[in-house]
Design an enzyme around this catalytic site. Sequence first.
Site, PDB file in Angstrom:
ATOM      1  N   ARG A 147      -3.385  30.552   2.838  1.00  0.00           N
ATOM      2  CA  ARG A 147      -4.676  29.932   3.129  1.00  0.00           C
ATOM      3  C   ARG A 147      -5.225  30.369   4.491  1.00  0.00           C
ATOM      4  O   ARG A 147      -6.326  30.927   4.584  1.00  0.00           O
ATOM      5  CB  ARG A 147      -4.456  28.426   3.085  1.00  0.00           C
ATOM      6  CG  ARG A 147      -5.638  27.582   3.405  1.00  0.00           C
ATOM      7  CD  ARG A 147      -5.229  26.133   3.226  1.00  0.00           C
ATOM      8  NE  ARG A 147      -4.970  25.837   1.827  1.00  0.00           N
ATOM      9  CZ  ARG A 147      -5.796  25.123   1.069  1.00  0.00           C
ATOM     10  NH1 ARG A 147      -6.884  24.616   1.575  1.00  0.00           N
ATOM     11  NH2 ARG A 147      -5.519  24.893  -0.194  1.00  0.00           N
ATOM     12  N   THR A 148      -4.473  30.145   5.535  1.00  0.00           N
ATOM     13  CA  THR A 148      -4.962  30.464   6.872  1.00  0.00           C
ATOM     14  C   THR A 148      -5.098  31.978   7.072  1.00  0.00           C
ATOM     15  O   THR A 148      -6.061  32.463   7.650  1.00  0.00           O
ATOM     16  CB  THR A 148      -4.045  29.846   7.943  1.00  0.00           C
ATOM     17  OG1 THR A 148      -3.968  28.446   7.718  1.00  0.00           O
ATOM     18  CG2 THR A 148      -4.561  30.103   9.348  1.00  0.00           C
ATOM     19  N   LYS A 176      14.917  42.108  10.734  1.00  0.00           N
ATOM     20  CA  LYS A 176      16.084  42.700  11.390  1.00  0.00           C
ATOM     21  C   LYS A 176      16.657  41.842  12.513  1.00  0.00           C
ATOM     22  O   LYS A 176      17.662  42.178  13.106  1.00  0.00           O
ATOM     23  CB  LYS A 176      15.727  44.083  11.947  1.00  0.00           C
ATOM     24  CG  LYS A 176      16.071  45.217  10.990  1.00  0.00           C
ATOM     25  CD  LYS A 176      15.792  46.571  11.643  1.00  0.00           C
ATOM     26  CE  LYS A 176      14.476  47.136  11.142  1.00  0.00           C
ATOM     27  NZ  LYS A 176      13.942  48.203  11.975  1.00  0.00           N
ATOM     28  N   ARG A 179       0.937  33.055  13.604  1.00  0.00           N
ATOM     29  CA  ARG A 179       1.490  31.818  13.042  1.00  0.00           C
ATOM     30  C   ARG A 179       3.003  31.888  13.224  1.00  0.00           C
ATOM     31  O   ARG A 179       3.606  32.928  12.945  1.00  0.00           O
ATOM     32  CB  ARG A 179       1.122  31.749  11.550  1.00  0.00           C
ATOM     33  CG  ARG A 179       1.992  30.873  10.660  1.00  0.00           C
ATOM     34  CD  ARG A 179       1.741  29.398  10.809  1.00  0.00           C
ATOM     35  NE  ARG A 179       0.387  28.986  10.581  1.00  0.00           N
ATOM     36  CZ  ARG A 179      -0.042  28.330   9.488  1.00  0.00           C
ATOM     37  NH1 ARG A 179       0.777  28.063   8.505  1.00  0.00           N
ATOM     38  NH2 ARG A 179      -1.298  27.946   9.404  1.00  0.00           N
ATOM     39  N   HIS A 213      -2.874  23.707  16.045  1.00  0.00           N
ATOM     40  CA  HIS A 213      -3.522  24.570  15.059  1.00  0.00           C
ATOM     41  C   HIS A 213      -5.018  24.483  15.391  1.00  0.00           C
ATOM     42  O   HIS A 213      -5.784  23.823  14.703  1.00  0.00           O
ATOM     43  CB  HIS A 213      -3.223  24.052  13.648  1.00  0.00           C
ATOM     44  CG  HIS A 213      -3.588  25.020  12.556  1.00  0.00           C
ATOM     45  ND1 HIS A 213      -4.241  26.218  12.797  1.00  0.00           N
ATOM     46  CD2 HIS A 213      -3.387  24.968  11.223  1.00  0.00           C
ATOM     47  CE1 HIS A 213      -4.416  26.844  11.648  1.00  0.00           C
ATOM     48  NE2 HIS A 213      -3.907  26.109  10.678  1.00  0.00           N
TER      49      HIS A 213
END
Lengths: 428, 306
Positions: free
Chosen positions: B55-56, B83, B105, B133
């Site tokens: 979504r974001t 890794k 994010r 956010h």
Amino acid sequence: MNLILKNGRLFDPAQGLDQTGDVVVQGDRVRDLGTDIAAAGPGVLDCTGLIIAPGFIDLHVHLREPGFAYKETIASGTRAAAAGGFTAVCAMPNTNPVNDDAGGTAYLLQRARESGHARVYPIGAVTAGSEGEHLAGLGAMREAGAVAFSDDGRPVMNAQILRRALEYASMLGVPVIEHAEDLHLSAGGSMHAGAVALRLGLRGISSASEATMVARDLLLAEETGAHIHIAHVSTAASVRLLREAKTRGVRVTAEVTPHHCILCDEDATPYDTNFKMNPPLRTAADRAAVVAGLADGTLDAFATDHAPHAAHEKLQEFDRAPFGIIGLETALPLGLRLVETGQLSLARLVASLTSAPARAFGLPGGTLASGSLADLTVFDPAAAWTYDPAQGASLSRNSPFAGWKLRGKAIYTIVGGRVVYSARTPEL
Amino acid sequence: MNAHPEPAHVLGIEGLPLARIEQFLSLAAAFQKTPPPRMLTGKRLLLLFYEASTRTRTSFEVAARRLGAETVSVSAQASSIEKGESLLDTVYTLRAMAIDGIVMRHASSGAPRLVADHADVPVINAGDGMHEHPTQALLDGFTILRHRGSIAGLKVAIIGDILHSRVARSNILLLSRLGAELRLCGPRTLLPPEFAAYGKNVRLYGELEPALDGADVVMVLRIQMERMHESFFPSEAEYVSRFSVTAERLRAARPDALVMHPGPVIRGVEISAEVADSPQSVIREQVENGVLIRMAVLHTVLGAKR
Ligand SMILES: [Zn+2]
Ligand SMILES: [Zn+2]
């Protein structure tokens, strides 16, 4: 070999001594305290304007060798100790391998003899691998030279195992050191559970995660009659519990770190992992309570919990970075800051660095009395300097005090009659 | 500090000047009326998603493309991250690709701050742990403004898992700064008392009805069922019986109260299907407004001459 320290302020809380004078050292012992002892030559240290105290003893240090020599070695850690005025350090066993048997203890002492700049007293693990399941080789470690037992880094979560460890260690005449933390209450936490952690979105470590364990530990010490030592006390509730237990005669000693006396959670730069340690920096009220506990002797010793970590380990997301900061080279000036602000007497500060830790773990030293070990710390309480971890002796630089303007510095650190550190280099 | 001004990061509502917030909101409004020219042609935006969020990420992607910018998406599944490389190593590696900005994010609170301290390009926080956010709060504020004209004096109820919600934190900071009255409501285990001091004019509620009483906006948060297994509440049924926003309970709010949700909505748990799909619900509009707000942020942050 003789050494004469001239014209210093002889300061020994163990004897209630505070007067100007000289100290004559012969071999590894203090031979005499006096005034105007006529002497000259290379073995004479001019201590005018300086305080001559018993050598500082740190009950709680992580030397990282074996296993993590990139963070610290016995050589670098004890060099940092000497530079901070410490003549002796007690080394926690959470190395790799964990110091949980006589071989590990003997190895540590052997390495300390080869490369140490200060005395090293090994602390053995309470349980095998510090895993909390089975008692480690306590008797054999004691014989090899361990002065106490601890699973520091974590608590002994199983109360029955701690109870047996206390009983067994008391038979050996040494304390068990508890890192008091209920791991269920603190799970996932990376700073003190309070308004600051909430705002930063970091999972918290509540005060109760420490204090509930302190309460449990005190009850077990009382029931067994054994000696428990509570490491790095950080909360007002713990201080209250300890004060009450000591009044009732429970065999308990405790220590507090310089950083818990100087900083609180609101002082931390957001997400700066140099402020991440365990126990975490608590509230301003907790800070005041631990300082009061140190001042009235509820907390016996001023111990650093010197915990070196490499820069790349600390340069991570806050919740992923390891806990711990270095502290050997800043303990004295941070303690003197408490004296300067009137929160602590100089006598109590020096006692918490000398006679109190010596008594807590039954270690030699801690006094200037003639005949005692010639472990001496000569410091200038007024020396002003700016702390730069990069200039320090530790291999690591993880300190929240970088750039702080400090007052007070070790000038000579003398172990067994030998100058192991001098801020006045030409005389060494 | 002033000798080398840091790039115009957007790391949280906290620390974001009010003038800048107003600039984002008014620019988004302008973009809604008139589609903007492709101001960011030739710019490359790195979308660095350590946590899955279609979504974001999609919203930022669409916003960037509408402004003519190119996007490079790196997700947690990408090899360099798998890794076990450190966050900063990954960023340094990706920086070699001539990036003009990073949208990030991450599951760790403060991770965008760490990157911002070591990057010479703007960093936009697209959600960090349980911290902030900011673009979600901006789009929520924008959505409320579209319907109410002003935020000052509005009664906004935020319901659900406040403790773990970065959406709640950013919204409390933004809406209380813009003059709203905040009512936070949820089980006590997910609503520590320290939240009362989180913004101006914030009150806490352990019951839904008084929190909804006369509310202008009802903002419902996602409840994750793993919280039940962590014993933040005893069962889904008990949560639903106390905190689920149903049509019946919503009657306590103003008849024209806006119903919001950051998505994805699980109908029947934190909110009933009837409410989620009611005319009062602006949930779908939030998604559309998300693109406008992110265009405004990208335009301001990447378009600024440095
Ligand atoms: Zn510890
Ligand atoms: Zn420790």
